[in-house]
Design an enzyme around this catalytic site. Structure first.
Site, PDB file in Angstrom:
ATOM      1  N   GLY A  38       0.828  -1.202   0.000  1.00  0.00           N
ATOM      2  CA  GLY A  38       0.000   0.000   0.000  1.00  0.00           C
ATOM      3  C   GLY A  38       0.856   1.242   0.000  1.00  0.00           C
ATOM      4  O   GLY A  38       1.735   1.386   0.855  1.00  0.00           O
ATOM      5  N   ASN A 112      -6.441  -5.443   6.858  1.00  0.00           N
ATOM      6  CA  ASN A 112      -6.143  -5.794   5.477  1.00  0.00           C
ATOM      7  C   ASN A 112      -7.224  -6.750   5.004  1.00  0.00           C
ATOM      8  O   ASN A 112      -7.403  -7.817   5.576  1.00  0.00           O
ATOM      9  CB  ASN A 112      -4.766  -6.461   5.387  1.00  0.00           C
ATOM     10  CG  ASN A 112      -4.473  -7.045   4.010  1.00  0.00           C
ATOM     11  OD1 ASN A 112      -3.759  -8.023   3.891  1.00  0.00           O
ATOM     12  ND2 ASN A 112      -5.008  -6.447   2.964  1.00  0.00           N
ATOM     13  N   GLY A 113      -7.959  -6.357   3.965  1.00  0.00           N
ATOM     14  CA  GLY A 113      -9.002  -7.225   3.450  1.00  0.00           C
ATOM     15  C   GLY A 113     -10.212  -6.442   3.001  1.00  0.00           C
ATOM     16  O   GLY A 113     -10.169  -5.228   2.820  1.00  0.00           O
ATOM     17  N   TYR A 252       1.986 -12.130  -7.398  1.00  0.00           N
ATOM     18  CA  TYR A 252       2.419 -10.736  -7.506  1.00  0.00           C
ATOM     19  C   TYR A 252       2.541  -9.980  -6.192  1.00  0.00           C
ATOM     20  O   TYR A 252       3.490  -9.240  -5.975  1.00  0.00           O
ATOM     21  CB  TYR A 252       1.437  -9.997  -8.428  1.00  0.00           C
ATOM     22  CG  TYR A 252       1.697  -8.513  -8.566  1.00  0.00           C
ATOM     23  CD1 TYR A 252       2.829  -8.044  -9.237  1.00  0.00           C
ATOM     24  CD2 TYR A 252       0.810  -7.579  -8.040  1.00  0.00           C
ATOM     25  CE1 TYR A 252       3.071  -6.679  -9.378  1.00  0.00           C
ATOM     26  CE2 TYR A 252       1.042  -6.210  -8.183  1.00  0.00           C
ATOM     27  CZ  TYR A 252       2.166  -5.767  -8.853  1.00  0.00           C
ATOM     28  OH  TYR A 252       2.412  -4.434  -8.986  1.00  0.00           O
TER      29      TYR A 252
END
Length: 467
Positions: A38, A112-113, A252
């Site tokens: 991020g 996170n999610g 990735y």
């Protein structure tokens, strides 16, 4: 590159048994290691046992914090967050950690999610008088826990888990405890480590290495870990769930030096490249990777194919999060702002260009053109993941399905669109095989449309942004 799926957040938390004047700096360096997850905002919250102090800002970790700010954040517990926002949502209010008050004090949440039922819960909370300050679904989590936390905090966390559906790796801090939570499916990663006799939680193990911490293990799906003056405790959330780590972590998102659920990311990408060479061989002179995400898979492809590995593309590492927009005349240069072809290396060569994924196809087309303009005789594109034909609903910024090129076009149509001489994608079976785990360990929804839980219908408008 702009034409990539983007991870939404990274979280980190530290509990120290004593007042640690350097705790904010430790979190700062840990967030540096998670910066790839991020780049839009960053924040740190600390507790010394009497209230929670925090600072958040827009930008990279190095842009948000300075010595003076870090000196003001002292205590013995700290959590940190880096965030990638969806379009239009990059505001300071949406930066994390989120700090809310409740009857016993305050708590901070870093998430996170993405929750798939946040809208319904928000409406219910608003009807009962809750006033929301952000447009992120993480605030639903914070309020659900705070509403019940005046009693048993762990019971409040379990109650929250009963209500929310979707993906979440949480770092939660009260004035005296650090809590880590991973959703029952394990969609988002979360690890546990030791640091100077204390505990640390992080989205990726690479952060442990950066600050000199020891990686202990992954937090299990559905596990709640609690660290406070009584030591370390683990509580399991009830109910069976399909284990479904996002497989794109290995394609990735994660750093190559991280290990997630027992699988080293570098090794998985190298094996994906090997499998790709077996499934889609090419008659070529040189293998090159699209830096940096395609580099490791290119190494594996070269090793399996016997074709030499070379560096045909050089990345400009000084292009930051933002830069001055070029004039209309220069917009067509596209990726040339970030990549440049090594003409002397690729001129007259038949190239295998390995990349990790193709989303819309625009960037791939520009790179192929760049290589051919630089003198490449042929460009054979090989992709170390399957075609992305479906949207993600669990915290990854995918386009709507109509914007995903593989949702509407055949492989040969995509080949023509990007101007490649040939195009080959790694099969889903080959990708799963590269991890050394079984298919039942992963969410592969963006490739297969098979999601571990019910997802919203395409085109639905959301009140909340992904976090």
């Amino acid at each position: 590159m702009d034409d990539k799926l983007k991870e939404a957040c990274g979280v980190l938390g530290i509990y120290s048994n004593h007042e640690d004047p350097a705790i904010s700096r430790t979190v700062y360096y840990g967030l540096y290691a998670l910066q790839h997850r991020g780049q839009e905002s960053a924040g740190i919250a600390v507790s010394s046992g009497k209230g929670i102090n925090y600072y958040r800002g827009l930008g990279l970790v190095s842009e948000v914090f300075n010595e003076k700010i870090l000196d003001s954040l002292s205590g013995h517990i700290a959590i940190g967050h880096v965030r990638y926002s969806t379009t239009g949502a990059n505001t300071l209010n949406n930066a994390q950690p989120l700090v809310v008050k409740y009857r016993k004090g305050a708590l901070a949440v870093a998430h996170n999610g993405n929750l798939v039922n946040a809208d319904d819960i928000r409406r219910e909370l608003e009807e009962s008088g809750t006033v929301f300050q952000t447009t992120v679904d993480s605030e639903v989590i914070a309020f659900l826990i705070a509403r019940e936390a005046s009693g048993d905090l762990i019971k409040a966390v379990k109650g929250c888990m009963d209500r929310i559906r979707g993906s979440y790796a949480l770092a939660i801090m009260t004035e005296d405890s650090l809590i880590g939570v991973r959703d029952p499916h394990g969609l988002r990663p979360l690890g546990l480590g030791r640091y100077n006799g204390s505990y640390i939680i992080s989205s990726e193990s690479c952060a442990f290495d950066t600050i000199g911490a020891e990686f202990v293990r992954d937090v299990e799906p559905g596990e709640i870990v609690i660290i406070n003056r009584d030591g370390f405790r683990s509580v399991r959330y009830k109910g069976p769930a399909r284990r479904s780590l996002c497989i794109f972590e290995f394609v990735y998102f994660a750093r190559p030096d991280s290990t997630i659920d027992g699988v080293n990311v570098h090794t998985a990408r190298w094996e994906a490249g090997r499998n790709l060479a077996v499934e889609h061989p090419a008659d070529a002179d040189l293998v090159i990777g699209v830096p940096d995400s395609g580099t490791v898979a290119a190494m594996g492809f070269a090793a399996a194919s016997g074709i030499p590995l070379g560096f045909g593309l050089i990345k400009n590492r000084y292009i930051g999060r933002t830069f001055i927009q070029p004039s209309q005349r220069l917009r067509s240069l596209g990726v040339r702002l970030k990549l440049n072809a090594l003409k002397d290396v690729i001129k007259g060569k038949r190239l295998v260009m390995v990349d990790d994924s193709i989303v819309r196809g625009t960037t791939s087309g520009q790179i192929v053109k760049m290589l051919k303009d630089a003198g490449a005789k042929e460009v054979h594109v090989r992709v170390s993941s399957p075609p992305i034909g479906f949207s993600c609903y669990f915290g990854i910024d995918t386009s709507t399905r109509r914007e995903l090129i593989a949702a509407s076009y055949t492989v040969d149509d995509i080949r023509k669109f990007i101007g490649a001489d040939s195009l080959g994608y790694l099969s889903l079976e080959g990708l799963v095989k590269s991890t050394g785990l079984g298919a039942d360990n992963f969410c592969t929804g963006c490739f297969s449309g098979d999601y571990p839980l019910q997802v919203p219908r395409e085109g639905k408008k959301y009140l909340f942004e992904k976090c």
